[in-house]
Write a protein that holds these residues in place. Structure first.
Motif, mmCIF file in Angstrom:
data_model
loop_
_atom_site.group_PDB
_atom_site.id
_atom_site.type_symbol
_atom_site.label_atom_id
_atom_site.label_comp_id
_atom_site.label_asym_id
_atom_site.label_seq_id
_atom_site.Cartn_x
_atom_site.Cartn_y
_atom_site.Cartn_z
ATOM 1 N N SER A 71 2.016 1.410 0.836
ATOM 2 C CA SER A 71 0.836 2.047 0.240
ATOM 3 C C SER A 71 -0.181 1.034 -0.260
ATOM 4 C CB SER A 71 1.265 2.964 -0.914
ATOM 5 O OG SER A 71 2.146 3.971 -0.459
ATOM 6 N N ILE A 72 0.281 -0.120 -0.697
ATOM 7 C CA ILE A 72 -0.628 -1.078 -1.329
ATOM 8 C C ILE A 72 -1.375 -1.889 -0.268
ATOM 9 C CG2 ILE A 72 0.992 -3.008 -1.475
ATOM 10 C CD1 ILE A 72 -0.085 -3.498 -4.316
ATOM 11 N N GLY A 245 8.547 -4.623 3.953
ATOM 12 C CA GLY A 245 7.616 -3.502 3.910
ATOM 13 C C GLY A 245 6.174 -3.935 4.033
ATOM 14 N N LEU A 246 5.803 -5.022 3.352
ATOM 15 C CA LEU A 246 4.436 -5.538 3.450
ATOM 16 C C LEU A 246 4.126 -6.020 4.865
ATOM 17 C CD1 LEU A 246 4.155 -7.536 0.083
ATOM 18 C CD2 LEU A 246 2.927 -5.451 0.685
ATOM 19 N N TYR A 247 5.101 -6.689 5.494
ATOM 20 C CA TYR A 247 4.910 -7.173 6.873
ATOM 21 C C TYR A 247 4.669 -6.006 7.822
ATOM 22 C CZ TYR A 247 5.940 -9.472 11.318
ATOM 23 O OH TYR A 247 5.865 -9.946 12.610
ATOM 24 N N MET A 248 5.474 -4.978 7.723
ATOM 25 C CA MET A 248 5.348 -3.844 8.626
ATOM 26 C C MET A 248 4.105 -3.016 8.318
ATOM 27 S SD MET A 248 9.343 -2.616 8.966
ATOM 28 C CE MET A 248 8.964 -1.496 10.314
ATOM 29 N N SER A 249 3.747 -2.934 7.057
ATOM 30 C CA SER A 249 2.556 -2.167 6.685
ATOM 31 C C SER A 249 1.308 -2.741 7.313
ATOM 32 C CB SER A 249 2.411 -2.153 5.159
ATOM 33 O OG SER A 249 1.200 -1.561 4.769
ATOM 34 N N TRP A 268 7.274 10.774 4.293
ATOM 35 C CA TRP A 268 7.574 9.801 3.245
ATOM 36 C C TRP A 268 7.055 10.247 1.883
ATOM 37 C CZ3 TRP A 268 10.461 5.635 2.371
ATOM 38 C CH2 TRP A 268 11.120 5.063 3.456
ATOM 39 N N GLU A 269 5.911 10.887 1.854
ATOM 40 C CA GLU A 269 5.369 11.358 0.582
ATOM 41 C C GLU A 269 6.312 12.371 -0.057
ATOM 42 O OE1 GLU A 269 0.969 12.611 -1.061
ATOM 43 O OE2 GLU A 269 1.655 13.511 0.814
ATOM 44 N N SER A 270 6.837 13.296 0.731
ATOM 45 C CA SER A 270 7.765 14.303 0.213
ATOM 46 C C SER A 270 9.101 13.672 -0.170
ATOM 47 C CB SER A 270 7.982 15.406 1.252
ATOM 48 O OG SER A 270 6.771 16.035 1.585
ATOM 49 N N LEU A 508 -11.319 1.917 2.283
ATOM 50 C CA LEU A 508 -12.259 2.543 3.211
ATOM 51 C C LEU A 508 -11.767 2.421 4.653
ATOM 52 C CD1 LEU A 508 -15.656 1.252 1.746
ATOM 53 C CD2 LEU A 508 -14.647 3.521 1.456
ATOM 54 N N ILE A 509 -11.236 1.256 4.992
ATOM 55 C CA ILE A 509 -10.724 1.038 6.343
ATOM 56 C C ILE A 509 -9.560 1.980 6.633
ATOM 57 C CG2 ILE A 509 -9.701 -0.652 7.917
ATOM 58 C CD1 ILE A 509 -12.563 -1.298 7.261
ATOM 59 N N ARG A 510 -8.633 2.092 5.681
ATOM 60 C CA ARG A 510 -7.463 2.943 5.895
ATOM 61 C C ARG A 510 -7.873 4.415 6.014
ATOM 62 N NH1 ARG A 510 -2.242 0.895 2.393
ATOM 63 N NH2 ARG A 510 -2.141 -1.225 3.216
ATOM 64 N N THR A 511 -8.834 4.834 5.214
ATOM 65 C CA THR A 511 -9.302 6.219 5.300
ATOM 66 C C THR A 511 -9.895 6.510 6.666
ATOM 67 O OG1 THR A 511 -9.753 6.261 2.915
ATOM 68 C CG2 THR A 511 -10.831 7.935 4.262
#
Length: 526
Positions: A71-72, A245-249, A268-270, A508-511
């Motif tokens: 998420s980060i 996790g950071l690498y894969m994100s 994942w959110e649920s 903004l990019i992720r959105t």
């Protein structure tokens, strides 16, 4: 098992209902969950749930950390790495040391080793609690990144302190040379194992003929495998999950398709929401047993509550002191990164508010519950029930007191009015204009000749040049559909390249990337 199944289903239903109620009341759902856990413990006849302490970390921490790492924004973390690093490591160490000194002085028989054990448990603020609370108020992106990055990394540092303290209490000795080598291996080995396994998982996603269900299933087992592999090699499973996790994100765009990303986000959110809720309720169900243990050891409940209040006060004061120390250090060494404030008073208020965001939560609960019931020689672990009770009091007080007052303080003080990140809306509109221009230039450059006599291509050009929408999607067939999907991929490449610019907000990019995924899924269904 059949008698417990309705109870577990009722727990999940209660978590969902409490979350909806919290949203209606505009308060953070962890507050209601922890209060509900306390109230549930007084209901007679409820089944006792006994959790293997060795399994609590493995069941809950890997997916929670993995989801937080996805998420980060790693780019934003690099931008604020100094203050994130200081809060994640130096502040955690200072907080644990403060707790150790105070508890050693005020709690009879509570040595420094047990003090560091308790300090390692309660020192890390909880990202879920902070995020749930701050979503009802607007805070600058830089502040939220600092809080998210800190909560992601301080879990690792606090649990390393917890592990060394646990070994010291169990063996009765602490050897500096062995501890130093062990610490280095835990850090370096944990990060290395996480990165190696993450690379293998990325290659598996890319090379195997996976679809959305199989991709999501793999992402669900990957954090557990990272954690287990690192722990088997006696390094930090937490750092393995975080680094992996950071690498894969940062590479999700290249090994997951649009369908996997969209559906995986919802799954994942649920999943994480249910895990958080269960942990908060479990401590409430375990509270009667903890209180019975206190009585068995001859510790009055009022005395234990007093210890919990004392430790909570130490945590809040230590965090506020650390916040002001960070401000002073930044003013001396990195004055250029200090946010502009309209007055000195507002600048001095900022660390106070940052210090007030230290709500504790899931990681502290998991760490406390993971304390073994007995030592290696069979004797009861000293002060285990008192440590569990103090942890519960700390979480309850920080969530209720700080959690309920933080949104009011932010709104009342108007502190962040002076820290509004200017140009966010303009940057969003500019990004959309740039994307439209990129799309049109892409079509004109690559398909400048042949497609112009194609009715579908003419509509596509018209759509992006004039932003008009066709009455139906009959034109989106065959070659036109293929070109449209290629155009979406071109936009992703453009956004990925644009994201390398430090001035561009990655949110903004992720959105925009998420909107492209939705558009691709819509086109595929035509």
């Amino acid at each position: 098992m059949h008698s417990l199944l309705p109870f577990f289903l009722a727990m999940i239903a209660a978590i969902v209902l409490l979350q909806m109620w919290a949203t209606k009341l505009k308060i953070a759902y962890p507050i209601l969950l922890v209060v509900a856990g306390l109230l549930i413990s007084f209901i007679p006849g409820l089944p006792r749930i006994h959790i293997d302490p060795d399994m609590i970390f493995f069941l809950f921490l890997p997916p929670l950390l993995f989801e937080a790492a996805w998420s980060i924004s790693f780019k934003e973390m690099k931008k604020w790495w100094r203050i994130i690093g200081s809060f994640a490591f130096l502040v955690v160490l200072f907080t644990a040391l403060s707790v150790a000194i105070v508890t050693n002085y005020f709690i009879p028989g509570f040595g420094l080793a047990l003090g560091f054990l308790l300090g390692g448990i309660v020192s890390p603020p909880d990202a879920v609690s902070t995020g749930a609370i701050t979503k009802f108020v607007k805070i600058p992106r830089s502040t939220s990144t600092i809080l998210e990055g800190e909560s992601l990394l301080n879990d690792a540092s606090s649990l390393i302190i917890f592990r060394f303290a646990l070994v010291t209490v169990s063996t009765g000795q602490f050897i500096w040379q062995e501890a130093t080598l062990s610490f280095l291996w835990m850090v370096i080995g944990g990060i290395g194992i996480g990165l190696i396994l993450a690379w293998i998982f990325v290659q598996a996603h890319k090379r195997l003929p996976t679809d959305a269900p199989s991709d999501i299933a793999l992402t669900l087992i990957e954090p557990y495998f990272m954690y287990w592999a690192a722990e088997q090699l006696h390094s930090s499973g937490v750092l393995a999950v975080v680094s992996g996790g950071l690498y894969m994100s940062n590479r999700r765009l290249f090994f997951l398709n649009s369908s996997s990303r969209i559906k995986g986000y919802s799954v994942w959110e649920s999943f994480v929401f249910i895990l958080n809720g269960i942990v908060f309720l479990i401590i409430g169900l375990d509270l009667p047993e903890i209180v019975e243990g206190l009585h068995a050891k001859g510790i009055p409940l009022s005395t234990a509550i007093g210890y919990g209040v004392l430790v909570t006060a130490v945590l809040i004061i230590a965090r506020i002191i650390s916040s002001y120390a960070a401000l002073v250090a930044t003013l001396i060494f990195r004055r250029s990164v200090v946010p502009h404030a309209s007055s000195l008073k507002r600048r001095l208020q900022m660390p106070l508010l940052l210090g007030w965001t230290g709500m504790r939560g899931v990681v502290s609960l998991a760490a406390a519950l993971s304390i073994p019931v007995t030592l290696d020689d069979g004797t009861h672990f000293p002060y285990r029930n008192l440590i569990l009770f103090i942890t519960f009091v700390v979480i309850l007080l920080t969530l209720v007191v700080q959690g309920l007052t933080l949104p009011y303080i932010i709104k009342r003080s108007g502190l962040f009015d002076a820290f509004k990140e200017s140009g966010h809306a303009e940057a969003k509109q500019q990004l959309k204009r740039d994307l439209r221009q990129h799309i049109y230039q892409f079509l004109k450059t690559k398909y400048d000749n042949s497609p112009h006599d194609h009715a579908g291509m003419q509509k596509m050009l018209q759509h992006w040049e004039e932003k008009s929408k066709a009455a139906d999607d009959d034109w989106m067939k065959g070659k036109t559909k293929e070109i449209f999907l290629e155009m979406l991929e071109s936009q992703r490449a453009y956004l990925a390249e644009l994201n390398k610019n430090p001035a561009i907000d990655e949110e903004l990019i992720r959105t925009q990337l998420y909107q492209l995924d939705l558009e691709e899924e819509r086109v595929k269904m035509l």
